[in-house]
Enzyme design. Structure first.
Site, PDB file in Angstrom:
ATOM      1  N   LYS A 293       0.843  -1.194   0.000  1.00  0.00           N
ATOM      2  CA  LYS A 293       0.000   0.000   0.000  1.00  0.00           C
ATOM      3  C   LYS A 293       0.881   1.248   0.000  1.00  0.00           C
ATOM      4  CE  LYS A 293      -4.016  -1.730   2.593  1.00  0.00           C
ATOM      5  NZ  LYS A 293      -5.014  -1.533   1.537  1.00  0.00           N
TER       6      LYS A 293
ATOM      7  N   ARG B  22     -10.488 -11.369   1.633  1.00  0.00           N
ATOM      8  CA  ARG B  22     -11.363 -12.372   1.038  1.00  0.00           C
ATOM      9  C   ARG B  22     -10.734 -13.771   1.089  1.00  0.00           C
ATOM     10  NH1 ARG B  22     -11.582  -8.914  -4.394  1.00  0.00           N
ATOM     11  NH2 ARG B  22     -11.462  -7.322  -2.782  1.00  0.00           N
TER      12      ARG B  22
HETATM   13  N1  BES Z   1      -8.235  -3.599   4.242  1.00  0.00           N
HETATM   14  C1  BES Z   1      -8.383  -3.167   2.905  1.00  0.00           C
HETATM   15  C2  BES Z   1      -9.657  -2.370   2.666  1.00  0.00           C
HETATM   16  C3  BES Z   1      -9.759  -1.048   3.387  1.00  0.00           C
HETATM   17  C4  BES Z   1      -9.388   0.120   2.749  1.00  0.00           C
HETATM   18  C5  BES Z   1     -10.282  -0.979   4.654  1.00  0.00           C
HETATM   19  C6  BES Z   1      -9.509   1.329   3.391  1.00  0.00           C
HETATM   20  C7  BES Z   1     -10.413   0.239   5.313  1.00  0.00           C
HETATM   21  C8  BES Z   1     -10.026   1.399   4.678  1.00  0.00           C
HETATM   22  C9  BES Z   1      -8.400  -4.380   1.962  1.00  0.00           C
HETATM   23  O1  BES Z   1      -7.642  -5.452   2.363  1.00  0.00           O
HETATM   24  C10 BES Z   1      -7.866  -3.941   0.643  1.00  0.00           C
HETATM   25  O2  BES Z   1      -6.717  -3.597   0.598  1.00  0.00           O
HETATM   26  N2  BES Z   1      -8.714  -3.959  -0.372  1.00  0.00           N
HETATM   27  C11 BES Z   1      -8.329  -3.581  -1.691  1.00  0.00           C
HETATM   28  C12 BES Z   1      -8.856  -4.616  -2.646  1.00  0.00           C
HETATM   29  C13 BES Z   1      -8.296  -4.511  -4.033  1.00  0.00           C
HETATM   30  C14 BES Z   1      -6.823  -4.801  -4.033  1.00  0.00           C
HETATM   31  C15 BES Z   1      -9.027  -5.467  -4.936  1.00  0.00           C
HETATM   32  C16 BES Z   1      -8.917  -2.210  -1.968  1.00  0.00           C
HETATM   33  O3  BES Z   1     -10.016  -1.912  -1.487  1.00  0.00           O
HETATM   34  O4  BES Z   1      -8.252  -1.416  -2.626  1.00  0.00           O
HETATM   35 MN    MN Z   2      -5.610  -5.292   1.761  1.00  0.00          MN
END
Ligand code: BES
Ligand code: MN
Ligand code: ZN
Length: 505
Positions: A283, A357
């Protein structure tokens, strides 16, 4: 450091005229009327009520929802000072749920802004258990301060006693508020704890310790912790894959509450990523610290179960906490790796940041082995949830009846949930050339796509709801109502309401 437990004020019931309540501060609810604020507290004698109405006018307090004014107590009021708090105009449509939420928010705002006060009495329009519960819930949650890591915690000491002015018949509402707010506060504590100290092993230990408390022992709450070696042996490929980048291995925690009188079995499946760096699909640095909250689903599942057990609701509940830390390292899973989820389906990991997931898939399959009547998974699953619904409204997807039940429970709790679809074409964006599925589909409708992925791990005919709480479980913005900064406790109260609903059905 073991998971610390934030202390909440004790809740008592006061009766009679609020003017004679013994407390440092008397909180008096007002409503906005045509000629300024009108005192809305039950049972306040005419003279002090008139004095407070005049005082409100003098300081420009109009009774607007959320507004507060602290004034010296007028003659005839025992407390040293009074906080006037506005409830706004009465809900025009007599909407009971809206009215209760306005009580929660008002008492919450007051307690959130009070400091260096020992005791508070609350005089609101409380006539029954439901209104008493709302005032107490708001006040307890607004009192919450996370001080575990402060060297000078004393300076943030919350109020120690709260007295809600309420008729005797409303006592049950105060008792319920105490149990449920405790659960929300315990969930907040877990979310707020730094990931250095809260990782799968310590999270599991915190749950084991909590189950050993007398009230939970009495309710026969049991905990089983499945460690990393066992997960590998039994084929939990999602948890093993996501956890492989961390020096602190994954765990699957199973908590059960099985009262003899139960006719319904509810399974709660919580995403418990104790820190989500994204893994090798790292990230960006900005706000990455907020990813300590990526275990809020697991925290809510656990604490809802404990509250349901303390309340003795006649529903069997099994909570599954899928715990892992998502880190990049030489042992981490890579984009292109293929995992085998518990039960046998294979997933090509095209993005290691779509990790929730993967661990949920393992736990969903495990949960279904017991054929529960309803499965609810709870997850900070997608940034797309925030894009679609904002920071305060969670998304709920799944089978029609499960989704509708969650919406009903949410209306009662005051934690907003909005029903969203799982369009059937979405699953095609997960087509893989190597495995049964990839883990990251198209960007459009990301919250719905994630639900479509999870649906692949839910058998036909199983009642299932998926709760995406990415925004609402953690407040990174200004505090409001009974919502402080940091962990919010969402959706603990909705899950308890859901169990209540199932118990009544
Ligand atoms: N934990 C994150 C989602 C999230 C984002 C929670 C902001 C709280 C605040 C999750 O694991 C994630 O990174 N999701 C990705 C999925 C994508 C890579 C398909 C996302 O939402 O960008
Ligand atoms: Mn994630
Ligand atoms: Zn995540």
């Amino acid at each position: 450091m073991a998971t610390p437990r934030t202390s909440l004020p004790t809740i008592t019931r006061a009766s009679g005229d609020p003017a004679s309540a013994t407390a440092d501060v008397l909180v008096v609810a007002t409503r906005s009327g045509d000629d300024g604020a009108v005192v809305a507290a039950e049972g306040l004698a005419k003279k002090p009520a008139a004095a407070l109405t005049a005082a409100a006018a003098a300081v420009g307090h109009t009774g607007k929802a959320g507004s507060t004014a602290r004034i010296p107590a007028p003659a005839g009021v025992r407390a040293a000072s009074v906080v006037l708090v506005g409830l706004g105009a009465p809900a025009a449509d007599e909407d009971a749920a809206k009215t209760l939420e306005s009580l929660r928010r008002a008492s919450g705002s007051v307690l959130r802004s009070l400091s260096e006060v020992e005791s508070v009495a609350l005089a609101f329009p409380v006539t029954n258990a439901a209104s008493a519960e709302a005032v107490a819930t708001g006040a307890l949650l607004g009192s919450y301060r996370y001080t575990a890591y402060l060297s000078d915690a004393e300076s943030k000491t919350p109020v120690s006693t709260l007295a809600v002015v309420a008729p005797a018949a409303a006592q049950s509402g105060l008792d319920r508020a105490e149990s449920v707010a405790r659960a929300a506060a315990d969930a907040r504590d877990l979310v707020n704890q730094p990931p250095l100290d809260l990782y799968p092993e310590t999270f599991a230990q915190a749950v084991v310790d909590q189950a050993a408390q007398p009230e939970h022992k009495k309710a026969k709450v049991r905990v089983e912790v499945i460690d990393e070696d066992t997960l590998r042996q039994r084929g939990f490929g999602g948890l093993i894959g996501v956890g492989s980048g961390s020096t602190r291995g994954p765990r699957l925690v199973k908590i059960t509450y099985s009262p003899r009188k139960a006719s319904t079995h509810l399974a709660l499946v919580g995403k418990g990523i104790t820190f989500d760096s994204g893994g090798v699909s790292l990230k960006p640095a900005a706000k990455m610290e907020e990813m300590k909250s990526d275990m809020a689903g697991a925290a809510a599942a656990a604490q809802a179960l404990f509250a349901i057990a303390r309340l003795g609701l006649p529903v069997r509940v099994t909570a599954w906490l899928a715990l892992a830390e998502n880190m990049p390292s030489g042992s981490a899973q890579r984009p292109a790796d293929v995992l085998r989820i518990y039960g046998g389906k294979t997933v090509e990991v095209t993005n290691t940041d779509a990790e929730g997931r993967l661990v949920l898939a393992d736990a969903l399959v495990a949960a279904q082995e017991e054929s529960p009547d309803l499965i609810v998974d709870i997850a900070t699953l997608t940034g797309a949830q925030i894009v679609a619904l904002g920071a305060r409204t969670s998304g709920v997807m799944g089978t029609d009846s499960a989704r509708n039940r969650v919406v009903l429970a949410s209306e009662a709790s005051g934690e907003p949930f909005w029903p969203m679809p799982i369009p059937e074409e979405m699953i095609r964006s997960f087509d893989s050339t190597t495995a049964d599925l990839t883990n990251a589909g198209g960007r459009a409708g990301g919250m719905l796509a994630a639900a479509a992925f999870l649906q692949e791990f839910v058998e036909d005919g199983v009642e299932w709801a998926h709760l995406d709480i990415a925004g609402p479980s953690y407040n990174a913005e200004a505090p409001h109502g009974y919502t402080v900064k940091g962990g919010t406790g969402v959706p603990v109260r909705t899950l308890v309401e859901l169990a209540d609903l199932l118990a009544g059905a």
